[in-house]
Design an enzyme around this catalytic site. Structure first.
Site, PDB file in Angstrom:
ATOM      1  N   SER A 138       0.766  -1.191  -0.087  1.00 51.25           N
ATOM      2  CA  SER A 138      -0.104   0.099  -0.101  1.00 51.25           C
ATOM      3  C   SER A 138       0.848   1.279  -0.080  1.00 51.25           C
ATOM      4  O   SER A 138       2.022   1.179   0.571  1.00 51.25           O
ATOM      5  CB  SER A 138      -1.021   0.013   1.223  1.00 51.25           C
ATOM      6  N   TYR A 151      -1.824  -0.534  10.492  1.00 46.27           N
ATOM      7  CA  TYR A 151      -2.104  -0.880   9.066  1.00 46.27           C
ATOM      8  C   TYR A 151      -0.907  -0.695   8.120  1.00 46.27           C
ATOM      9  O   TYR A 151      -0.143  -1.311   7.502  1.00 46.27           O
ATOM     10  CB  TYR A 151      -3.045  -0.338   8.566  1.00 46.27           C
TER      11      TYR A 151
HETATM   12  N1  LIG Z   1      -8.955  -0.879  -1.319  1.00 46.99           N
HETATM   13  C1  LIG Z   1      -7.813  -0.127  -1.000  1.00 46.99           C
HETATM   14  O1  LIG Z   1      -8.164   1.127  -1.127  1.00 46.99           O
HETATM   15  C2  LIG Z   1      -6.364  -0.736  -0.946  1.00 46.99           C
HETATM   16  C3  LIG Z   1      -5.410   0.396  -0.896  1.00 46.99           C
HETATM   17  C4  LIG Z   1      -3.960  -0.117  -0.706  1.00 46.99           C
HETATM   18  C5  LIG Z   1      -3.961  -1.610  -0.561  1.00 46.99           C
HETATM   19  N2  LIG Z   1      -5.066  -2.444  -0.304  1.00 46.99           N
HETATM   20  C6  LIG Z   1      -4.519  -3.751   0.077  1.00 46.99           C
HETATM   21  O2  LIG Z   1      -5.242  -4.751  -1.191  1.00 46.99           O
HETATM   22  C7  LIG Z   1      -5.554  -5.782  -0.609  1.00 46.99           C
HETATM   23  C8  LIG Z   1      -6.863  -6.082  -1.038  1.00 46.99           C
HETATM   24  O3  LIG Z   1      -8.068  -5.044  -0.490  1.00 46.99           O
HETATM   25  P1  LIG Z   1      -9.415  -5.152  -0.637  1.00 46.99           P
HETATM   26  O4  LIG Z   1      -9.768  -3.600  -0.783  1.00 46.99           O
HETATM   27  O5  LIG Z   1      -9.631  -5.802  -2.271  1.00 46.99           O
HETATM   28  O6  LIG Z   1     -10.145  -5.547   0.326  1.00 46.99           O
HETATM   29  P2  LIG Z   1     -11.428  -6.389   0.704  1.00 46.99           P
HETATM   30  O7  LIG Z   1     -11.878  -6.479   2.175  1.00 46.99           O
HETATM   31  O8  LIG Z   1     -12.449  -6.142  -0.508  1.00 46.99           O
HETATM   32  O9  LIG Z   1     -10.948  -7.862   0.183  1.00 46.99           O
HETATM   33  C9  LIG Z   1     -10.007  -8.554   1.231  1.00 46.99           C
HETATM   34  C10 LIG Z   1     -10.369 -10.011   1.125  1.00 46.99           C
HETATM   35  O10 LIG Z   1      -9.459 -10.858   2.127  1.00 46.99           O
HETATM   36  C11 LIG Z   1     -10.227 -11.581   2.799  1.00 46.99           C
HETATM   37  N3  LIG Z   1      -9.490 -12.098   4.095  1.00 46.99           N
HETATM   38  C12 LIG Z   1      -9.423 -11.111   5.276  1.00 46.99           C
HETATM   39  N4  LIG Z   1      -8.818 -11.834   6.026  1.00 46.99           N
HETATM   40  C13 LIG Z   1      -8.466 -12.892   5.728  1.00 46.99           C
HETATM   41  C14 LIG Z   1      -7.762 -14.024   6.253  1.00 46.99           C
HETATM   42  N5  LIG Z   1      -7.416 -13.842   7.569  1.00 46.99           N
HETATM   43  N6  LIG Z   1      -7.647 -15.191   5.618  1.00 46.99           N
HETATM   44  C15 LIG Z   1      -8.009 -15.188   4.226  1.00 46.99           C
HETATM   45  N7  LIG Z   1      -8.888 -14.239   3.637  1.00 46.99           N
HETATM   46  C16 LIG Z   1      -8.768 -13.141   4.415  1.00 46.99           C
HETATM   47  C17 LIG Z   1     -11.713 -11.195   3.054  1.00 46.99           C
HETATM   48  O11 LIG Z   1     -12.606 -12.053   3.513  1.00 46.99           O
HETATM   49  C18 LIG Z   1     -11.913 -10.265   1.685  1.00 46.99           C
HETATM   50  O12 LIG Z   1     -12.625 -11.023   0.912  1.00 46.99           O
HETATM   51  C19 LIG Z   1      -5.293  -5.758   0.947  1.00 46.99           C
HETATM   52  O13 LIG Z   1      -4.400  -6.418   1.279  1.00 46.99           O
HETATM   53  C20 LIG Z   1      -5.333  -4.313   1.338  1.00 46.99           C
HETATM   54  O14 LIG Z   1      -4.573  -3.868   2.415  1.00 46.99           O
HETATM   55  C21 LIG Z   1      -6.433  -2.205  -0.536  1.00 46.99           C
END
Ligand SMILES: NC(=O)c1ccc[n+]([C@@H]2O[C@H](COP(=O)([O-])OP(=O)(O)OC[C@H]3O[C@@H](n4cnc5c(N)ncnc54)[C@H](O)[C@@H]3O)[C@@H](O)[C@H]2O)c1
Length: 254
Positions: A138, A151
Site C-alpha cells: 500500500s 496498518y
Molecule cells: N482498497 C484499497 O483502497 C487498498 C489500498 C491499498 C492496499 N490495499 C490492499 O489490497 C488488499 C485487498 O484489499 P481490498 O480492498 O480488495 O479488500 P477487501 O476487504 O475487499 O477484500 C479482502 C479479502 O480478504 C479476505 N480476508 C481477510 N482476512 C483474511 C484471512 N485472515 N484469511 C483469508 N482471507 C482473508 C476477506 O474475506 C476479503 O474477501 C489488502 O491487502 C489491502 O490492504 C487496498
C-alpha cells in the site's frame, strides 16, 4: 500476450475487491485459480463467476493467519506457479489508540498471513520454471497516512518482505514484486467508512476520492491489470520492486 495458460495461481482474499478482480482476470488469461479465503461463500461466488466464463477456479475456505490451515491447502493443491498475497484487513488508529488485540490481529493477517503462504508455497514455486510472487502492499508503506498506525506498519513489512524474498530466491528463479495502491474502491473501503464514520459516509467518500490528485479512487480491475503484467512471463526481467498505483498520490500531492 500475457497468457497464463497452463499456470496454477493461488490468490489470497480472492472473494472480494482487488483479489476478486485479479482472480477473474487471471482465470480469463488461462490460469487455474485457487482462491484462499476466510469468507468461503465469497470465494465460491468468485469461482461461480469464473466458471460462467468457462474459466478454471477452486475455492478454499482458510484463514491465512493459520499456518496449519495454509499448509494443508497448499499440500492439497500440490503445484504452484503464481502466488498473490492479497488478503488483508484495514485498521484505523494511532499508536496510543490501537489496542494490543487490534495490533496483533492486523499483524497476524497482513504480515503473518503472507509469511504462511510463502512458507508453504516456496517449495512448490521452486519446481516451477516461471515462478512469481506478488504481494499487495500500500502507499501507506512509504507515506505517513493519518490514523493508520498498525496498518501502515503491516504494509511496510510487506514492502520489506518483497525485497527480502526477491533476493533470497533469485537463484531459484522466483521473482517477487509488490503493488502499492492508493485508495481503491472496494468493500474494504466501504466497510471501514461505514464502521468508522457512520452518518458521514458521502463526505468521507468524497474526501478519500480527492486524496488522489486524479480526483478519484482506483478500480480493482486497474490493479488486476498491473498484477497480470507482473505475474506474466512478459515481466521476466522485473523483480525486487514495488509498483505504486496511486493516481499521483505519492509524487503529485502538494
Ligand atoms: N482498497 C484499497 O483502497 C487498498 C489500498 C491499498 C492496499 N490495499 C490492499 O489490497 C488488499 C485487498 O484489499 P481490498 O480492498 O480488495 O479488500 P477487501 O476487504 O475487499 O477484500 C479482502 C479479502 O480478504 C479476505 N480476508 C481477510 N482476512 C483474511 C484471512 N485472515 N484469511 C483469508 N482471507 C482473508 C476477506 O474475506 C476479503 O474477501 C489488502 O491487502 C489491502 O490492504 C487496498
Amino acid at each position: 500476450m500475457f497468457s497464463l495458460e497452463g499456470k496454477t495461481a493461488i490468490i489470497t482474499g480472492g472473494g472480494s475487491g482487488i483479489g476478486k478482480a485479479i482472480s477473474v482476470l487471471f482465470a480469463a488469461q488461462g490460469a487455474a485459480v485457487h482462491i484462499i479465503e476466510l469468507n468461503a461463500a465469497a470465494a465460491e461466488e468468485t469461482v461461480k463467476e469464473i466458471k460462467e466464463k468457462q474459466g478454471l477456479a477452486f475455492a478454499h475456505g482458510c484463514d491465512v493467519s493459520s499456518q496449519q490451515e495454509v499448509a494443508k491447502i497448499f499440500t492439497q493443491i500440490g503445484k504452484l506457479d503464481i502466488l498473490v498475497n492479497n488478503a488483508g484487513i484495514a485498521h484505523i488508529g494511532k499508536a496510543d489508540t490501537t489496542s494490543e488485540e487490534d495490533f496483533t490481529k492486523v499483524f497476524e493477517v497482513n504480515v503473518k498471513g503472507a509469511y504462511n503462504t510463502l512458507f508453504a508455497g516456496i517449495p512448490l514455486l521452486k519446481k516451477s520454471k516461471t515462478a512469481v510472487i506478488l504481494n499487495m502492499a500500500s502507499i501507506a508503506a512509504v507515506v505517513g497516512i493519518t490514523d493508520r498506525f498498525a496498518y501502515s506498519m503491516s504494509k511496510g513489512a510487506i514492502f520489506a518482505m518483497t525485497m527480502s524474498v526477491a533476493r533470497d530466491y533469485m537463484a531459484d528463479g522466483i521473482r517477487c514484486n509488490s503493488i502499492s495502491p492508493a485508495r481503491v474502491h472496494t468493500p474494504f473501503v466501504d466497510g471501514f467508512i461505514a464502521k468508522n464514520y457512520a452518518g458521514q459516509e458521502e463526505e468521507i467518500f468524497a474526501k478519500l476520492s480527492k486524496s488522489q490528485p486524479v480526483g478519484r479512487m482506483g478500480r480493482p480491475d486497474e490493479v488486476a491489470s498491473l498484477a497480470l503484467y507482473l505475474c506474466a512471463e512478459e515481466s521476466g526481467f522485473v523483480t525486487g520492486n514495488d509498483y505504486p498505483l496511486d493516481g499521483g498520490f505519492i509524487k503529485l500531492n502538494n
